[in-house]
Structure formats: structure tokens, C-alpha cells
Design an enzyme around this catalytic site. Structure first.
Site, PDB file in Angstrom:
ATOM      1  CB  SER B 217      34.399  49.556  13.295  1.00 26.18           C
ATOM      2  OG  SER B 217      35.054  50.689  12.977  1.00 26.18           O
ATOM      3  N   GLY B 219      37.069  46.241  10.992  1.00 22.08           N
ATOM      4  CA  GLY B 219      36.983  45.436   9.693  1.00 22.08           C
ATOM      5  C   GLY B 219      36.369  44.262   9.908  1.00 22.08           C
ATOM      6  N   GLY B 221      37.496  42.187  11.871  1.00 27.62           N
ATOM      7  CA  GLY B 221      37.493  41.754  13.150  1.00 27.62           C
ATOM      8  C   GLY B 221      36.085  42.068  14.106  1.00 27.62           C
ATOM      9  N   GLY B 222      35.319  42.470  13.264  1.00 28.71           N
ATOM     10  CA  GLY B 222      34.126  43.021  13.971  1.00 28.71           C
ATOM     11  C   GLY B 222      34.281  44.357  14.784  1.00 28.71           C
ATOM     12  N   GLY B 248      31.431  51.702   8.226  1.00 25.34           N
ATOM     13  CA  GLY B 248      31.373  52.261   9.570  1.00 25.34           C
ATOM     14  C   GLY B 248      30.186  53.505  10.024  1.00 25.34           C
ATOM     15  CG  ASP B 249      29.508  56.287   7.402  1.00 31.19           C
ATOM     16  OD1 ASP B 249      30.649  56.611   8.455  1.00 31.19           O
ATOM     17  OD2 ASP B 249      29.946  56.710   6.259  1.00 31.19           O
TER      18      ASP B 249
END
Lengths: 309, 309
Positions: B217, B219, B221-222, B248-249
Site C-alpha cells: 500500500s 498511500g 500511489g494506491g 491500511g487495515d
């Protein structure tokens, strides 16, 4: 027994961090917790002096349970806290290892309902019946009327129990008018109450507002007492380095302890001053260094004059 | 059911203050609390998607009781946390009202004894028997061996349960070598694991270290996925403003949910990306904005190519 009232008890949490930098993430290296609030500190010092003490006020929620669990571990202190629905507040002190400075975060405390406030007043009146003295300490939680301490002072006076008040702001302004036996403001509280930054003038003014005696704690300036029996200044022989949090509470314990033992004012003030200094040396509020206390007790300089009888 | 493991659960506390100034005292204007830790956030998102979820890990002390009380209020999440003597850690997020910035204070967590760690492993093995997938999430509390996740990955593989690992540092390095089905690092964790700050190279390197699939992941940037079935990038159509904590979770929840529903990788990645973005819009970690999720799900751009079968 001596009764201490802490309406806004707290779970005091201390965090050590390497260096506090706003807007970043910190790993806490050490966590310590204790039952807090000014009246609880006063009670621990009184118990350390050998007095029987009962604490009342409010405790609620998971944090309130923690406060009560920690209180049961203190010998000589009896828990008569009144249950409240909202959770007891936390205070978080973040100590920066690099500078030693502390950043403090204080939760406001539970909102007390009118029914809970009535339940407390009933419990307080019952406890007064077996109290030799009472100390009313600290801030009011949300929901408790701002005139609360005035009412508690009047109940104590009606029950013939000497009452000491140690609070701030509007609660202090209202409380002093109800004529407590002793008022124990610090320099900031005294200035806020009277508008004067000149301690001698402000202390006399505070007394005119209703307190029988005023003992102002002036930090390094020691204690300044204005009483019906006379005026005194008391100061420790040397400045001690340490944590001043809780020094005022140790002073309150010394004043109450001297009062119920019938000590003359100069001896009460010497004891209170020595306890305040001995608490600065101890690592946490509500404790005092016994060696320092015993050493300083006879070395405190008390100056002033008694009023001719 | 889906099983999520949070060895270092937390009571997440958020304080609002007017402005955070180090070495001064602050009145907290608003206090919010929730059950925290990455696996608990994953579980809440999965429950929000309609999955049955069981959470395990450790909970202890007064803070652990609070975490468990708060978990019972979440529909669809079953509490299978294992008791531990030490208290569950608190995390304190101090939000500065003036700037909106957050200062984070994280307690280290309870020290877990060897007997407690054994008790957890037994409970975990029992839970695996009825699990369709398992996510191992977050940091290790003191006392848990650094190779803990490696052992838990091997147990899951032995039980035939697909396992996703989301951790950092040495626990990640050891865990990936045990061959988890999916590794979900963020950019920082990926760089720390591989020594490379070039995501494409680092993701491939992480896969060579043992993971069957790696979904990084990045951020804004997908997601970047390297799997046996192909390589893909997935990105939301627009940048959303909000709180990235817990994004992220939500991605982990999307990946697990897609895995057990047997979705092809591009569809799993679209779901995970939309959930991550929808969690940024929601005010707290472990929640997602359903409208945003449903709107974005079909608009996520997934590019890449499947490997020829």
C-alpha cells in the site's frame, strides 16, 4: 478521622518519552499510574503521618475502578468515594527525558447528575458526624454547581467540624464567603481571588472575604499566614530541587494535622512548611521524604507576631 | 469465519486540545475512546462488509476490560481474546484544534509471559480449525518472541487456512520467510524489509523472501500487487482528504474478503482500494464510509497484466 473531599478524582498517568515533538509519533518508554486528585494526595500524606483518613468525592467507570483499586493499597486510607455514572478523568503528564520538562493533559472529568450530587451531599453529611476535620480540595467536575464548596463549608460548620478549603476560580470565590476555618490558596489563586499580586495585601483581603485564617503557599517564598491569633511567615532553610507537584497538598496535610493536634500556629506552619519541602524531594505527589521532613521540621524559620490576646 | 490476530491490542484514546504547547498544561476539551490495534480495525471493516469475524490476541488489566467491553458493542465481531496479566496498552492521539495535526503517544504494551504465549498459541490453533482465512496484524508486545508470526504463519499453512501478514521490522522479516499467502506492507515497511525505496523492485524482492503474493500500500500511489497470477497497480480515481490512520487495515479487510469470496485479483484489488479510500473519509480507524465505498468500487483503475497460465 480526618475527611478529605476530592470531587474530581483522577487516574494520574505519567509517560516518559525521549523527546516530545508535536505532530510526531512517540514510543512511551515508561508508564506509571496512581490515584490522583488533591484530596487523595492530602490523605496519603496524612496517613503517612499516622492519622486515620477517609476520602470521599466521586469515582466512576473503568478509570474510577482503577483509582479505587489503587487506594485500597494505601494503608490508613479508607475509601468512601461515591459512585458516578461518567468515567473518572485521566491526567497525562508527559515527561521529556532530554529536558526533564513536563507537558500536562487534563481530561475534564465526568458530568455529575443532580441525583449523584444529592447522593454525595448525603454521604458527606453522614461522614461529617465522625470527622475531626475536613479538607475540601481541587476543581469541580462538570455538573456540580459552582457554589458546591460554599454548601459543603456550611454543612461542616453546622456540624462543628473545622474545614479547610483549597480550590480556585469561582468555586473559591463562592466558597470563601461561606467562612471556612482555613483557606489555603497558592499565589496564583490568591491573585485571581483578590486582584492583588502583593501577597501580604492579598492574604488580608482574602481573610476579609470570609476565611477565619488564610495560609498562602508562595512557592519558594514559603507560607504566609494571616489568622485571628497573628501573622506569620514560614520558610524552609534552603531551596530543595525536585517535583513541586503536590507540595501544596502536603502543606494542607500539615495544617490539618497540626490543627487536630491543637498545635500553636507557628508549630503548625513549621510542620506544613517542612512537609511541603519534603514532598518536593519525593518523586510523586502525595508522598514525602520522611528523612527530609524530620530534618527540616525544627529548622523552618517562622517569623511574625502573635496578636495580643 | 475470518480470524484476525492482534497480539498488541490497545485502548485508543483521542484528545482534542486548543493548541498543543510542550511544557505547559492543557485542558482536554473532548475525549473519545475505542478498541484499537490493527487486527481489531480489520475485523470491524470485515463485519461492516457482512462477514463473520473472530478476533484474538491478548487483553489484560483495566484497559483490557475496556477494550473487551467496547468490542461487545460491535455487531458481527466475536471476542476470543486471551487474558494476560499485564495491562493492555493505551495509545493517546492529541489533536491540535488550531492546526488539525496529531501528536501520538504509544505505550509499549504488557509483558507477555512464556505461559501466556503458550496459552495463546493453543487458542489460536483451536480457532484455526473453523477459520476460512486469518490476518496477523501489528506489533508484538514485550515478551512475545520475535519469530512469533513465523510460527503462526506455519500453523495456518499446516491447517490449510490462507494467511495474510501485516507487520513491520524484524517480526516482518522473520514472518515472510515462513511463506504467508499474502504480505501487505506499506512503503516504509517494504523499504525497511528490502533496503530498496523503489516500490516495484522492493515488492518483487519481498515476494522472493517467501510471500506467495505481496500487496504494497503506497498511500496516494494506491496498491501495487505482485502475485503468481500477475502484477497489478490499483488507484482510486481521485485523492480523498481525511484521516489516513486505518486505511491500511481497510485494505487488508478488502483483500481477505475478496480472497474468501474467490474474486480474481483485479476485483480484490479494486475492492481493497475502494475500502482504503472510504476509510480515509470516515472519522475513525476501523470504519469506512459506505457511500464512498460503493461509489468508488467500480471506478478504481486497475492496470497490469495477468501471467499466462
Amino acid at each position: 478521622m480526618i475527611l478529605t473531599v476530592t470531587l474530581n478524582t483522577a487516574l494520574d498517568i505519567t509517560y516518559r518519552v525521549g523527546a516530545l515533538r508535536p505532530h510526531t509519533s512517540h514510543r512511551v518508554s515508561e508508564v506509571t499510574e496512581r490515584a490522583g486528585g488533591k484530596g487523595l494526595n492530602v490523605a496519603r500524606v496524612l496517613a503517612g503521618l499516622g492519622h486515620e483518613v477517609t476520602v470521599t468525592g466521586f469515582a466512576g467507570g473503568a478509570t474510577g475502578r482503577e483509582v479505587r483499586e489503587r487506594l485500597t493499597a494505601v494503608p490508613g486510607v479508607i475509601d468512601a468515594l461515591v459512585p458516578v455514572t461518567g468515567p473518572t478523568r485521566r491526567t497525562v503528564a508527559v515527561v521529556d527525558d532530554r529536558t526533564g520538562d513536563t507537558t500536562q493533559l487534563n481530561e475534564p472529568g465526568p458530568t455529575v447528575s443532580p441525583a449523584e450530587w444529592s447522593a454525595f451531599q448525603e454521604a458527606y453529611d453522614t461522614l461529617l458526624a465522625s470527622a475531626s476535620a475536613v479538607a475540601l480540595c481541587g476543581s469541580l467536575p462538570p455538573g456540580v454547581p459552582v457554589g458546591a464548596y460554599a454548601g459543603l463549608v456550611r454543612s461542616a460548620r453546622a456540624a462543628g467540624v473545622p474545614v479547610l478549603l483549597d480550590t480556585s476560580g469561582e468555586a473559591l470565590r463562592r466558597g470563601v464567603a461561606a467562612r471556612p476555618d482555613v483557606l489555603k490558596p497558592n499565589a496564583g489563586e490568591l491573585a485571581e481571588l483578590t486582584g492583588s499580586h502583593e501577597p501580604s495585601r492579598a492574604t488580608q483581603d482574602a481573610r476579609r472575604r470570609g476565611a477565619r485564617a488564610v495560609v498562602a503557599s508562595l512557592g519558594e517564598g514559603g507560607l504566609l499566614a494571616v489568622t485571628p491569633e497573628g501573622r506569620w511567615r514560614a520558610a524552609p532553610p534552603a531551596r530543595l530541587r525536585g517535583n513541586p507537584t503536590g507540595a501544596g497538598d502536603a502543606v494542607v496535610a500539615g495544617l490539618l494535622s497540626g490543627l487536630i493536634e491543637g498545635l500553636a500556629w507557628p508549630d503548625r506552619l513549621a510542620r506544613a512548611t517542612a512537609l511541603g519541602a519534603a514532598s518536593v524531594v519525593a518523586p510523586v505527589a502525595g508522598e514525602f521524604d520522611r528523612g527530609t521532613y524530620e530534618e527540616l521540621r525544627d529548622r523552618v524559620a517562622v517569623t511574625g507576631e502573635a496578636t495580643a490576646a
